[in-house]
Design an enzyme around this catalytic site. Sequence first.
Site, PDB file in Angstrom:
ATOM      1  NE  ARG A  68       1.924  -1.359  14.035  1.00 10.10           N
ATOM      2  CZ  ARG A  68       1.495  -1.716  12.821  1.00 10.10           C
ATOM      3  NH1 ARG A  68       2.109  -2.659  12.139  1.00 10.10           N
ATOM      4  NH2 ARG A  68       0.463  -1.110  12.289  1.00 10.10           N
ATOM      5  CG  HIS A 121      -3.639  -4.995  10.765  1.00  8.09           C
ATOM      6  ND1 HIS A 121      -2.346  -4.633  11.032  1.00  8.09           N
ATOM      7  CD2 HIS A 121      -3.619  -5.490   9.504  1.00  8.09           C
ATOM      8  CE1 HIS A 121      -1.573  -4.911   9.989  1.00  8.09           C
ATOM      9  NE2 HIS A 121      -2.333  -5.440   9.040  1.00  8.09           N
ATOM     10  CD  GLU A 137      -0.532  -1.145   5.670  1.00  5.21           C
ATOM     11  OE1 GLU A 137      -1.271  -1.905   5.024  1.00  5.21           O
ATOM     12  OE2 GLU A 137       0.696  -1.304   5.729  1.00  5.21           O
ATOM     13  CG  ASN A 183       2.826   0.083   8.137  1.00  3.84           C
ATOM     14  OD1 ASN A 183       3.454   0.358   9.161  1.00  3.84           O
ATOM     15  ND2 ASN A 183       1.680  -0.564   8.166  1.00  3.84           N
ATOM     16  CE1 TYR A 195       6.388  -4.532   4.160  1.00  2.68           C
ATOM     17  CE2 TYR A 195       4.714  -2.831   4.428  1.00  2.68           C
ATOM     18  CZ  TYR A 195       5.338  -3.983   4.875  1.00  2.68           C
ATOM     19  OH  TYR A 195       4.911  -4.577   6.038  1.00  2.68           O
ATOM     20  CD  GLU A 204       2.739  -3.477   8.609  1.00  2.00           C
ATOM     21  OE1 GLU A 204       2.834  -3.735   7.391  1.00  2.00           O
ATOM     22  OE2 GLU A 204       1.671  -3.535   9.233  1.00  2.00           O
TER      23      GLU A 204
HETATM   24  O1  IFM Z   1       0.959  -8.180   5.530  1.00  7.25           O
HETATM   25  C1  IFM Z   1       0.760  -6.823   5.297  1.00  7.25           C
HETATM   26  C2  IFM Z   1       0.238  -6.150   6.551  1.00  7.25           C
HETATM   27  O2  IFM Z   1      -0.925  -6.727   7.018  1.00  7.25           O
HETATM   28  C3  IFM Z   1      -0.040  -4.693   6.281  1.00  7.25           C
HETATM   29  N1  IFM Z   1       1.084  -4.053   5.670  1.00  7.25           N
HETATM   30  C4  IFM Z   1       1.717  -4.693   4.558  1.00  7.25           C
HETATM   31  C5  IFM Z   1       2.023  -6.141   4.883  1.00  7.25           C
HETATM   32  C6  IFM Z   1       2.695  -6.818   3.672  1.00  7.25           C
HETATM   33  O3  IFM Z   1       1.858  -6.788   2.578  1.00  7.25           O
END
Ligand code: IFM
Length: 461
Positions: A87, A131, A176, A303, A305, A360
Amino acid sequence: MTITEQSPDQSNRLQFPANFIWGSATAAYQIEGAVNEDGRKPSIWDTFSRTPGKVLNGDTGDIACDHYHRYRSDVALMKQLNLGAYRFSIAWPRILPDGRGAINEKGLDFYDRLTDELLQAGIKPYATLYHWDLPQALEDQGGWTNRATAEAFVEYADIVSRRLGDRISSYTTFNEPWCSAVLGYGLGIHAPGLTDPALQVAATHHLLLAHGLAVPVIRRNAPQAEVGITLNLWSFDPASDSPADRQAAEEGYDLDNRVYLDPIFRGEYPQTYLNSLPDGVTVPVQPGDFEIMKTPVDFLGINYYIRHVRKAEPGVVGGEEVKLPGIYTTMDWEVYPPGLYDLLVRLNREYPLTKIYVTENGSSGEEAPDANGKVHDRLRHFYIQEHLVQSHRAIQEGVPLAGYFAWSLMDNYEWAWGYTRRFGIVYVDYSTQQRTIKDSGFWYAGVARDNALPDTRVTYP
Ligand code: IFM
């Protein structure tokens, strides 16, 4: 730190469904470098990163991982990692250096070469169109706060999808959009660095509109490819079981997640969001916008985290963030894998989703090669492993999760943090551009090869 021993009956092994996609992800400005080459003109991140005080150490993406010149060996590295998909994002300022109008063929050629290289290596190209690197020329006319930028995006999406067509397996319109709107126009910590709630609201609307407008255009040009969008989503937990805390967590979910999900899948903004707009701020809706935004997509990219934990705070919609004890990465992000499960199951329950990818997921860390040249990044290994355990659990519950992309293929430019945060499963020595596969990368290569989590698990700490 210890490694759990293999159970003799291999009962820990988690097999993923056939055809599950194992990939890793990057983004153009974070890895390519070559910002002045072959006709590329500045994006908002070139401008922002050169503005004193905006990025740690004044770091820029001028060279980054020099991927623009090293893409062949980087694809070879992906092959070594057994990746089924890669990706990456396409830099709009390489294709249309002035945002719209004259096409820069050399920019298209680069992605053409990259795509072919991937296909030759048997790796599926997953391309993201946006992006965060908006051509500066468009920002000079208001950027995402200007409705015309949505039309410019469609022009750009048309050009790229005509040229790359079905050789791309999967197109993502936006990565995002929350970050572009909130961090870029509301909080000012990302490019273009503005801090105005009205601009944030307008940007949110135009990003969603641009997405909906572009989907049919990409479909027409690449009928065999899938088209979707990637959102950064969080799970939200209340700090206690009290009704007030629970309400705060729900409001947080509405303000950060549903603001994007609801227009795309329901054609409306959540009421919590509309109620929370500051006095005098309105959404610049025009007739038909919501119909456009809810143009059906083939997949939703997530994504994930971290989670948020909220406690009620009088007068604050969404409450106040609470930091619980736990494991935290060098981003000061809590490691909370069950949040991914909660999120996946909830999304699947609330929206008509036919395919989801984790586009992600990963951990920052500041490991460096040891005396033997090995990079021992146990936290990242643990982080990815535990999120895969939760992904597997969600699949068992019927969530249509079709793939997982580790963020990131290699250490890179972490936006306002410059080069101080490393997310790669491959280490990059920025002074020599040498790449070294980290322990997590070797382990992930095995997972991708076997389409399974091995029964041997790492624990942390
Ligand atoms: O590095 C970033 C990415 O560009 C977008 N999502 C989160 C990642 C970590 O912060």
